[in-house]
Design a protein around this motif. Structure first.
Motif, mmCIF file in Angstrom:
data_model
loop_
_atom_site.group_PDB
_atom_site.id
_atom_site.type_symbol
_atom_site.label_atom_id
_atom_site.label_comp_id
_atom_site.label_asym_id
_atom_site.label_seq_id
_atom_site.Cartn_x
_atom_site.Cartn_y
_atom_site.Cartn_z
ATOM 1 N N THR A 263 0.846 -1.191 0.000
ATOM 2 C CA THR A 263 0.000 0.000 0.000
ATOM 3 C C THR A 263 0.883 1.243 0.000
ATOM 4 O O THR A 263 2.095 1.158 0.225
ATOM 5 C CB THR A 263 -0.893 0.033 1.253
ATOM 6 N N GLN A 264 0.269 2.385 -0.213
ATOM 7 C CA GLN A 264 1.025 3.638 -0.164
ATOM 8 C C GLN A 264 1.644 3.831 1.214
ATOM 9 O O GLN A 264 2.759 4.338 1.340
ATOM 10 C CB GLN A 264 0.119 4.821 -0.524
ATOM 11 N N ARG A 265 0.955 3.387 2.250
ATOM 12 C CA ARG A 265 1.496 3.487 3.618
ATOM 13 C C ARG A 265 2.788 2.665 3.739
ATOM 14 O O ARG A 265 3.739 3.092 4.397
ATOM 15 C CB ARG A 265 0.462 3.028 4.633
ATOM 16 N N ILE B 156 4.952 2.119 1.432
ATOM 17 C CA ILE B 156 6.008 2.894 0.774
ATOM 18 C C ILE B 156 6.486 4.007 1.708
ATOM 19 O O ILE B 156 7.690 4.191 1.912
ATOM 20 C CB ILE B 156 5.514 3.490 -0.561
ATOM 21 N N THR B 157 5.535 4.733 2.274
ATOM 22 C CA THR B 157 5.863 5.840 3.185
ATOM 23 C C THR B 157 6.696 5.358 4.371
ATOM 24 O O THR B 157 7.623 6.034 4.802
ATOM 25 C CB THR B 157 4.569 6.519 3.682
ATOM 26 N N VAL C 27 3.750 0.483 -5.539
ATOM 27 C CA VAL C 27 2.333 0.217 -5.295
ATOM 28 C C VAL C 27 1.682 -0.003 -6.655
ATOM 29 O O VAL C 27 1.805 0.829 -7.548
ATOM 30 C CB VAL C 27 1.634 1.388 -4.567
ATOM 31 N N GLU D 273 -1.556 0.134 -8.366
ATOM 32 C CA GLU D 273 -2.930 0.588 -8.219
ATOM 33 C C GLU D 273 -3.407 1.260 -9.493
ATOM 34 O O GLU D 273 -2.616 1.770 -10.281
ATOM 35 C CB GLU D 273 -3.109 1.498 -7.004
#
Length: 124
Positions: free
Chosen positions: A25-27, A29-30, A37, A39
């Motif tokens: 998820t983007q989280r 990556i962060t 991701v 998507e």
């Protein structure tokens, strides 16, 4: 592979900082736990590939045949595209490639196995 890293031992596999068994998820990556991701329109479309993550591998340049030591940190399918996210330990850089660009080596350190990073498998 350059002579500089041919004799350098492979690092230990990480105990964190990778995604296994699910889509990133983007989280992720962060938080530094994923490389990409998959998507479309804000909706996750990635599905995990059935390979061990993390593991050792070579990224093989399809044009030149050059082999770079990498550690697989993520492996997903998005539609018909199979992608692998990796860390190249010799340059401390991250990247993504298609699954066919990788020679997977498993979880045993290649330096400790009979299949050393200096030798290519037969037929390659």
């Amino acid at each position: 592979m350059s002579a500089a890293n041919a004799s350098t031992p492979w690092p230990a596999l990480p105990t964190s900082g990778f995604i296994a068994g699910r889509a990133a998820t983007q989280r992720d990556i962060t938080e530094g736990n994923g490389v990409f991701v998959a998507e479309v329109g804000g909706r996750l479309v990635g599905m995990p590939l059935a390979i061990t993550v993390p593991q050792y591998a070579f990224h093989v340049d399809q044009a030149t045949g050059a082999r770079t030591r990498v550690i697989v940190l993520q492996a997903e399918r998005a539609g018909t595209l199979e992608m692998i996210g990796y860390l190249a330990p010799d340059t401390n850089t991250y990247g993504v490639g298609t699954a066919r660009e990788f020679e997977l080596l498993g979880t045993d350190s290649p330096a400790a196995s009979p299949r050393s990073p200096e030798r290519r498998p037969p037929g390659r």
